[in-house]
Design a protein around this motif. Structure first.
Motif, PDB file in Angstrom:
ATOM      1  N   GLU A 178       0.836  -1.214   0.000  1.00  0.00           N
ATOM      2  CA  GLU A 178       0.000   0.000   0.000  1.00  0.00           C
ATOM      3  C   GLU A 178       0.870   1.263   0.000  1.00  0.00           C
ATOM      4  O   GLU A 178       0.566   2.235  -0.689  1.00  0.00           O
ATOM      5  CB  GLU A 178      -0.917  -0.002   1.220  1.00  0.00           C
ATOM      6  CG  GLU A 178      -2.037  -1.039   1.136  1.00  0.00           C
ATOM      7  CD  GLU A 178      -2.952  -0.977   2.342  1.00  0.00           C
ATOM      8  OE1 GLU A 178      -2.781  -0.073   3.186  1.00  0.00           O
ATOM      9  OE2 GLU A 178      -3.840  -1.845   2.441  1.00  0.00           O
ATOM     10  N   GLU A 188       2.340   1.740  -3.436  1.00  0.00           N
ATOM     11  CA  GLU A 188       1.350   2.356  -4.318  1.00  0.00           C
ATOM     12  C   GLU A 188       1.212   3.856  -4.018  1.00  0.00           C
ATOM     13  O   GLU A 188       1.064   4.680  -4.931  1.00  0.00           O
ATOM     14  CB  GLU A 188      -0.009   1.669  -4.148  1.00  0.00           C
ATOM     15  CG  GLU A 188      -0.041   0.209  -4.588  1.00  0.00           C
ATOM     16  CD  GLU A 188      -0.187   0.047  -6.085  1.00  0.00           C
ATOM     17  OE1 GLU A 188       0.004   1.038  -6.825  1.00  0.00           O
ATOM     18  OE2 GLU A 188      -0.482  -1.088  -6.526  1.00  0.00           O
ATOM     19  N   TYR A 208       6.630  -0.604 -12.692  1.00  0.00           N
ATOM     20  CA  TYR A 208       5.566  -1.604 -12.789  1.00  0.00           C
ATOM     21  C   TYR A 208       6.105  -3.034 -12.655  1.00  0.00           C
ATOM     22  O   TYR A 208       5.442  -3.904 -12.079  1.00  0.00           O
ATOM     23  CB  TYR A 208       4.803  -1.432 -14.105  1.00  0.00           C
ATOM     24  CG  TYR A 208       3.887  -0.233 -14.100  1.00  0.00           C
ATOM     25  CD1 TYR A 208       2.785  -0.183 -13.255  1.00  0.00           C
ATOM     26  CD2 TYR A 208       4.132   0.864 -14.933  1.00  0.00           C
ATOM     27  CE1 TYR A 208       1.941   0.923 -13.236  1.00  0.00           C
ATOM     28  CE2 TYR A 208       3.293   1.973 -14.933  1.00  0.00           C
ATOM     29  CZ  TYR A 208       2.194   1.997 -14.065  1.00  0.00           C
ATOM     30  OH  TYR A 208       1.359   3.085 -14.052  1.00  0.00           O
ATOM     31  N   LEU A 215       6.340  -3.837  -9.070  1.00  0.00           N
ATOM     32  CA  LEU A 215       5.014  -4.155  -8.521  1.00  0.00           C
ATOM     33  C   LEU A 215       4.556  -5.552  -8.929  1.00  0.00           C
ATOM     34  O   LEU A 215       4.006  -6.304  -8.116  1.00  0.00           O
ATOM     35  CB  LEU A 215       3.992  -3.128  -8.992  1.00  0.00           C
ATOM     36  CG  LEU A 215       3.987  -1.752  -8.317  1.00  0.00           C
ATOM     37  CD1 LEU A 215       2.915  -0.881  -8.937  1.00  0.00           C
ATOM     38  CD2 LEU A 215       3.752  -1.876  -6.818  1.00  0.00           C
TER      39      LEU A 215
END
Length: 447
Positions: free
Chosen positions: A15, A18, A36, A39
């Motif tokens: 979290e 992000e 990305y 992630l």
């Protein structure tokens, strides 16, 4: 921004990772393919494959194309979650998108095949790398050797190692460690020593892991003197031991009755500032029990409690075994009943120990009584009882216990089975012997 995202991903705070991306966009720093990809890898590892795959939609919306690193992470995620078919789908999807797989794509796929025991497919992937324009890296070879060793093909791993070494492959330390571990696990200690000798003759140096591995398997195979030699060689080279190494050596010394040296290992461990965990204490409890120092065992149990640790089932099992060895059968039975009140998931090891010790102490009827009260039994329970009943020449009872074991789909050593059959015949119970033999043959077919 990418460093911050990677840092939060490493500690599973997705979290916050992000949130960093959102803050970056607000400040005019747009995420790129590296952001990305970080992630994708994190979601695949810490959430699931689908969560990682959804990141691809965000990449397309941002006008960023996934690359080979993206799909390698997804394939690795599918492999880690045991989704073999998804590995193929992702590999095919990557090729359809015009993304050529690299050596890491093949390495991951090969690892996945080994994980599912598909040796031929893994071997095909290995040769695809060699036959293609890609050059295999050291990880490719290490994955191949490790996969073969873990699946019981240490001989083939060693043959391949010899072949590729002669053809220019330069092994790393990890390669030698993988082979040594695999050969030891397959019982080929002599071959493992030869690999260790090759390692010493190369420009590489064995590390603590190398010595600990071969030392551990020497002890397991009963070659205590050789294991201790490796321990002293490791010590003379100045390698730092961890708690596992000290515990392994202490336990080996205790098994061959060299209790003074076992205690010295513990003293050294304490001097080095290594904190004792419950495994270390369990071995210490075992040493005191072997030495008949039961009074000190109870002091040690208090010390464990004061250290903020909790005795596990092995601590109590060791104490029960020590009480039996000292002839205090009533004390052992009392402690076994006390252990039942502690709420462990299973006290099977303690019960197996109690049954075996009662038999050896001549209390076979008490052992049978405890056996009858056991809710859970394994092949060790049955084998121990059958073996001891045969020693007492109670072959009919032994055959009944053996039949119960076979009916449960468990195995008893073939040598023990033969003793029961011969004992029944010797006692004139030919009909019972034939019935038992028939049941043994049927069980072998079913197994």
């Amino acid at each position: 921004m990418n460093i911050c995202v990677a840092s939060f991903c490493k500690v599973q705070q997705l979290e916050k990772a992000e949130a960093v991306i959102i803050d970056g966009i607000r400040l005019g720093t747009l995420p790129d393919v590296v952001t990305y990809n970080t992630l994708v890898a994190a979601y695949c590892r810490f959430v699931d494959l689908d969560a990682g795959y959804l990141i691809l939609n965000r990449m397309r919306e941002a006008g960023i194309h996934p690359n080979v690193v993206t799909y390698n992470s997804l394939i690795a995620g599918a492999s880690n979650h045991s989704l073999l078919s998804r590995c193929f789908d992702l590999f095919d999807e990557m090729i359809m998108l015009g993304i050529p797989p690299d050596v890491w794509s093949y390495n991951t796929l090969m690892h996945c095949f080994f994980k599912f025991k598909k040796y031929e497919e893994a071997d095909k992937v290995f040769h695809d790398i060699i036959m293609s324009k890609l050059s295999p890296c050291s990880t490719t070879f290490n994955t191949m050797f490790n996969g073969l060793c873990k699946n019981g093909n240490a001989n083939n791993a060693l043959k391949l190692f010899r072949y590729y070494k002669q053809n220019g492959f330069v092994p790393q330390l990890i390669t030698y460690n993988v082979l040594i571990d695999g050969l030891c696990k397959s019982g080929r200690l002599r071959a493992a020593r030869w690999v260790l000798k090759e390692l010493k003759e190369s420009n590489l140096e064995p590390n603590a892991s190398t010595y600990t591995t071969i030392m551990k398997y020497c002890f397991r195979s009963g070659q205590f003197d050789e294991g201790i030699e490796f321990f002293y060689e490791m010590k003379n080279k100045g390698y730092t031991y961890d708690a596992f190494s000290y515990c392994t050596v202490s336990s080996a010394f205790a098994k061959i009755g060299r209790l003074e040296e076992a205690h010295k290992c513990y003293e050294l461990m304490i001097e080095k500032g290594i904190e004792l965990d419950i495994v270390c204490y369990n071995i210490l409890v075992n040493m005191y029990c072997i030495g008949g120092r039961l009074g000190e065992v109870y002091t040690l149990l208090y010390e464990i409690e004061q250290a903020g640790l909790k005795c596990d089932e092995y601590t109590h099992t060791t104490l029960i075994d020590g009480l039996c060895r000292a002839g205090n059968i009533d004390g052992a039975l009392k402690h076994l009943r006390y252990m039942d009140t502690l709420g462990f998931d299973s006290n099977l090891v303690a019960y197996n120990c109690m049954v075996d010790r009662l038999c050896k102490a001549g209390y076979i009827n008490k052992a049978l009584k405890i056996f009858g009260t056991m809710d859970v039994r394994d092949s060790i329970t049955y084998t121990s009882l059958v073996h001891n009943l045969c020693k007492e020449r109670r072959f009919l009872t032994a055959s009944k216990v053996l039949l119960a074991c076979l009916n449960q789909g468990m195995k008893v050593f073939r040598s023990t089975q033969r003793v029961v059959v011969k004992g029944l015949r010797f006692a004139g119970l030919d009909s019972e012997a034939r019935k038992l033999q028939s049941k043994i043959r049927l069980a072998r077919i079913l197994q």
